[in-house]
Design an enzyme around this catalytic site. Structure first.
Site, PDB file in Angstrom:
ATOM      1  N   SER A  24      76.387 -21.603  -2.513  1.00  0.00           N
ATOM      2  CA  SER A  24      75.077 -22.266  -2.546  1.00  0.00           C
ATOM      3  C   SER A  24      74.002 -21.386  -1.912  1.00  0.00           C
ATOM      4  CB  SER A  24      75.155 -23.596  -1.789  1.00  0.00           C
ATOM      5  OG  SER A  24      73.858 -24.129  -1.644  1.00  0.00           O
ATOM      6  N   LEU A  25      72.840 -21.344  -2.562  1.00  0.00           N
ATOM      7  CA  LEU A  25      71.710 -20.573  -2.036  1.00  0.00           C
ATOM      8  C   LEU A  25      70.849 -21.428  -1.101  1.00  0.00           C
ATOM      9  CD1 LEU A  25      70.698 -18.894  -5.406  1.00  0.00           C
ATOM     10  CD2 LEU A  25      71.786 -17.755  -3.466  1.00  0.00           C
ATOM     11  N   THR A  85      75.844 -31.460  -3.852  1.00  0.00           N
ATOM     12  CA  THR A  85      76.085 -30.710  -5.072  1.00  0.00           C
ATOM     13  C   THR A  85      77.456 -31.051  -5.635  1.00  0.00           C
ATOM     14  OG1 THR A  85      75.897 -28.530  -6.106  1.00  0.00           O
ATOM     15  CG2 THR A  85      76.806 -28.555  -3.874  1.00  0.00           C
ATOM     16  N   LYS A  89      77.766 -35.536  -6.670  1.00  0.00           N
ATOM     17  CA  LYS A  89      76.446 -36.105  -7.010  1.00  0.00           C
ATOM     18  C   LYS A  89      76.491 -37.565  -7.463  1.00  0.00           C
ATOM     19  CE  LYS A  89      73.782 -32.000  -8.110  1.00  0.00           C
ATOM     20  NZ  LYS A  89      72.738 -31.524  -9.017  1.00  0.00           N
ATOM     21  N   GLY A 152      74.119 -32.605 -20.437  1.00  0.00           N
ATOM     22  CA  GLY A 152      74.901 -32.728 -19.204  1.00  0.00           C
ATOM     23  C   GLY A 152      74.050 -33.278 -18.069  1.00  0.00           C
ATOM     24  N   LEU A 248      66.684 -23.448 -17.740  1.00  0.00           N
ATOM     25  CA  LEU A 248      67.026 -23.838 -16.361  1.00  0.00           C
ATOM     26  C   LEU A 248      67.795 -22.738 -15.639  1.00  0.00           C
ATOM     27  CD1 LEU A 248      67.926 -27.629 -16.332  1.00  0.00           C
ATOM     28  CD2 LEU A 248      65.743 -26.499 -16.664  1.00  0.00           C
ATOM     29  N   GLY A 271      64.400 -20.823 -14.501  1.00  0.00           N
ATOM     30  CA  GLY A 271      64.832 -21.910 -13.625  1.00  0.00           C
ATOM     31  C   GLY A 271      64.592 -21.705 -12.138  1.00  0.00           C
TER      32      GLY A 271
HETATM   33  P1  NAP Z   1      76.774 -29.677 -17.255  1.00  0.00           P
HETATM   34  O1  NAP Z   1      76.642 -31.049 -16.694  1.00  0.00           O
HETATM   35  O2  NAP Z   1      78.118 -29.044 -17.362  1.00  0.00           O
HETATM   36  O3  NAP Z   1      76.083 -29.721 -18.712  1.00  0.00           O
HETATM   37  C1  NAP Z   1      76.075 -28.616 -19.575  1.00  0.00           C
HETATM   38  C2  NAP Z   1      75.647 -29.055 -20.968  1.00  0.00           C
HETATM   39  O4  NAP Z   1      75.644 -27.886 -21.796  1.00  0.00           O
HETATM   40  C3  NAP Z   1      76.623 -30.052 -21.631  1.00  0.00           C
HETATM   41  O5  NAP Z   1      75.899 -30.936 -22.445  1.00  0.00           O
HETATM   42  C4  NAP Z   1      77.493 -29.141 -22.491  1.00  0.00           C
HETATM   43  O6  NAP Z   1      77.991 -29.776 -23.625  1.00  0.00           O
HETATM   44  C5  NAP Z   1      76.464 -28.123 -22.934  1.00  0.00           C
HETATM   45  N1  NAP Z   1      77.116 -26.883 -23.343  1.00  0.00           N
HETATM   46  C6  NAP Z   1      77.919 -26.078 -22.602  1.00  0.00           C
HETATM   47  N2  NAP Z   1      78.329 -25.030 -23.335  1.00  0.00           N
HETATM   48  C7  NAP Z   1      77.788 -25.199 -24.578  1.00  0.00           C
HETATM   49  C8  NAP Z   1      77.876 -24.453 -25.777  1.00  0.00           C
HETATM   50  N3  NAP Z   1      78.578 -23.324 -25.867  1.00  0.00           N
HETATM   51  N4  NAP Z   1      77.186 -24.922 -26.861  1.00  0.00           N
HETATM   52  C9  NAP Z   1      76.468 -26.061 -26.789  1.00  0.00           C
HETATM   53  N5  NAP Z   1      76.353 -26.803 -25.664  1.00  0.00           N
HETATM   54  C10 NAP Z   1      77.021 -26.378 -24.585  1.00  0.00           C
HETATM   55  O7  NAP Z   1      75.884 -28.647 -16.421  1.00  0.00           O
HETATM   56  P2  NAP Z   1      74.489 -28.947 -15.684  1.00  0.00           P
HETATM   57  O8  NAP Z   1      74.754 -29.304 -14.297  1.00  0.00           O
HETATM   58  O9  NAP Z   1      73.710 -29.851 -16.550  1.00  0.00           O
HETATM   59  O10 NAP Z   1      73.849 -27.476 -15.666  1.00  0.00           O
HETATM   60  C11 NAP Z   1      73.453 -26.861 -16.849  1.00  0.00           C
HETATM   61  C12 NAP Z   1      72.715 -25.555 -16.570  1.00  0.00           C
HETATM   62  O11 NAP Z   1      71.513 -25.825 -15.849  1.00  0.00           O
HETATM   63  C13 NAP Z   1      73.501 -24.549 -15.750  1.00  0.00           C
HETATM   64  O12 NAP Z   1      73.228 -23.266 -16.269  1.00  0.00           O
HETATM   65  C14 NAP Z   1      72.903 -24.694 -14.368  1.00  0.00           C
HETATM   66  O13 NAP Z   1      72.992 -23.506 -13.602  1.00  0.00           O
HETATM   67  C15 NAP Z   1      71.450 -25.012 -14.695  1.00  0.00           C
HETATM   68  N6  NAP Z   1      70.759 -25.755 -13.641  1.00  0.00           N
HETATM   69  C16 NAP Z   1      69.686 -25.177 -13.050  1.00  0.00           C
HETATM   70  C17 NAP Z   1      68.976 -25.868 -12.073  1.00  0.00           C
HETATM   71  C18 NAP Z   1      67.773 -25.226 -11.424  1.00  0.00           C
HETATM   72  O14 NAP Z   1      67.357 -25.698 -10.362  1.00  0.00           O
HETATM   73  N7  NAP Z   1      67.188 -24.224 -12.004  1.00  0.00           N
HETATM   74  C19 NAP Z   1      69.388 -27.151 -11.693  1.00  0.00           C
HETATM   75  C20 NAP Z   1      70.502 -27.716 -12.333  1.00  0.00           C
HETATM   76  C21 NAP Z   1      71.184 -27.005 -13.306  1.00  0.00           C
HETATM   77  P3  NAP Z   1      79.410 -30.552 -23.612  1.00  0.00           P
HETATM   78  O15 NAP Z   1      79.152 -31.843 -22.916  1.00  0.00           O
HETATM   79  O16 NAP Z   1      79.745 -30.693 -25.038  1.00  0.00           O
HETATM   80  O17 NAP Z   1      80.383 -29.668 -22.849  1.00  0.00           O
END
Ligand code: NAP
Length: 308
Positions: A24-25, A85, A89, A152, A248, A271
């Site tokens: 974690s950062l 985290t 959550k 997600g 993101l 992001g």
């Molecule tokens: P998550 O709950 O695992 O959701 C990921 C989503 O992406 C799911 O709907 C998944 O679909 C879909 N997905 C994954 N691989 C895919 C592929 N090859 N093709 C199509 N869809 C795909 O993850 P999350 O927590 O939402 O995080 C998602 C991203 O956002 C990560 O990269 C994370 O680092 C980033 N994030 C950034 C911040 C920020 O502050 N900048 C905050 C939160 C998250 P399925 O359900 O079908 O697997």
């Protein structure tokens, strides 16, 4: 002279719980901010304590089966607040006395604070997500269309954020029919459902030309898939000029997705600012003050991510 950061019996505790939590950062970002408040506001130890700005932020690795006992322990040792985290959550929600409407809408808590001897949970990811759209790229969103890739956890904050900004239409695109349907149904008791539609990936070609805001909430483009983009070059070619592409993902900078979008004449947002601003929002809650050192938090993250 090196500024010494003293921990004493008066130092108040903040932190982040997760499993694992060592990557974690947040500790680096928050401790840089907290040190700045101390150095910026007072030079003597007693002044710092008197101003009530004497905090430290620690990572707490907590296995799922220890969550309940850990939260009880936090109350016992007067922890002021903490971030939450993966994987806690959702699991933390039944252990809290109060959950704010935004956290309820998202169905996840990322920030907890101790208020009147009770745990109050909220979610600052919405504030983090909308911050650049409310400031740098501020406009009237009421006639605009958002297309969100992925359904997600993060997509929930993005949907709620787009609704808060007043988007006319919010389209969510996913690959798993069942999860996509569940995602759509989960908003059925919320006013958000009026503007929300879910779509399978195959429908993207008809959605991209309508997008004023295109958000990637999938992990495609982050390590190890740094050479990949959720959209093909052909699909991205239909993104209207002047649209906003928002990824993101914060590393690499830029992602393939944002690089392709910029080539198309789109505005790119990564992001990092979301990460900074969700932390800013949490710190404001814990310290109960509006002014926190945002730039120090941003620079600390950039440094830790090798971006500066
Ligand atoms: P998550 O709950 O695992 O959701 C990921 C989503 O992406 C799911 O709907 C998944 O679909 C879909 N997905 C994954 N691989 C895919 C592929 N090859 N093709 C199509 N869809 C795909 O993850 P999350 O927590 O939402 O995080 C998602 C991203 O956002 C990560 O990269 C994370 O680092 C980033 N994030 C950034 C911040 C920020 O502050 N900048 C905050 C939160 C998250 P399925 O359900 O079908 O697997």
């Amino acid at each position: 002279m090196t500024k010494e950061r003293l921990i004493t019996g008066k130092t108040k505790l903040l932190g982040v719980i997760g499993h694992p939590v060592e990557h974690s950062l947040s500790p680096a970002m928050h401790n840089a901010a907290l040190a700045q408040l101390v150095v910026g506001e007072a030079s003597r130890r007693e002044d710092i304590a008197n101003l009530g700005l004497d905090y430290v932020y620690l990572p707490f690795p907590i296995a799922p089966h220890n969550l309940e006992i850990a939260i009880a322990g936090f109350a016992a040792i007067n922890v002021v607040g903490f971030n939450v985290t993966i994987p806690h959550k959702q699991a933390i929600m039944p252990l809290l006395s109060e959950i704010t409407p935004v956290a309820q809408a998202i169905g996840a808590v990322n920030t907890v604070s101790r208020q009147n001897n009770q745990w109050v949970g909220t979610n600052t990811d919405i504030e983090g997500f909308i911050a650049p759209l409310q400031t740098i790229y501020k406009q009237d969103w009421s006639q605009k269309v958002a297309v969100i890739l992925g359904n997600g956890g993060a997509a929930r904050a993005v949907v709620a954020g787009c609704h808060q900004l007043g988007f006319a239409k919010i389209h969510v695109v996913g690959r798993n029919v069942q999860r996509l349907q569940d995602f759509g149904n989960s908003w059925s008791n919320s006013p958000i459902s009026e503007n929300l539609q879910v779509h399978q990936w195959e429908e993207l070609p008809k959605l991209i030309p309508q997008a004023n805001l295109l958000v990637n909430t999938t992990p495609i483009g982050m390590y190890p898939k740094v050479d990949e983009s959720p959209l093909s070059v052909e699909e991205m070619a239909n993104l209207p000029k002047g649209a906003i592409a928002y990824d993101l993902i914060y590393i690499p900078k830029p992602t393939q997705f944002l690089e392709q979008a910029e080539k198309q004449g789109a505005i790119a947002i990564d992001g990092l600012e979301m990460l900074v601003q969700q932390g800013v929002a949490a710190l404001k809650i814990w310290l109960q003050q509006e002014i926190v050192p945002v730039e120090v938090m941003r620079q600390t993250l950039q440094k830790h991510l090798g971006l500066s």
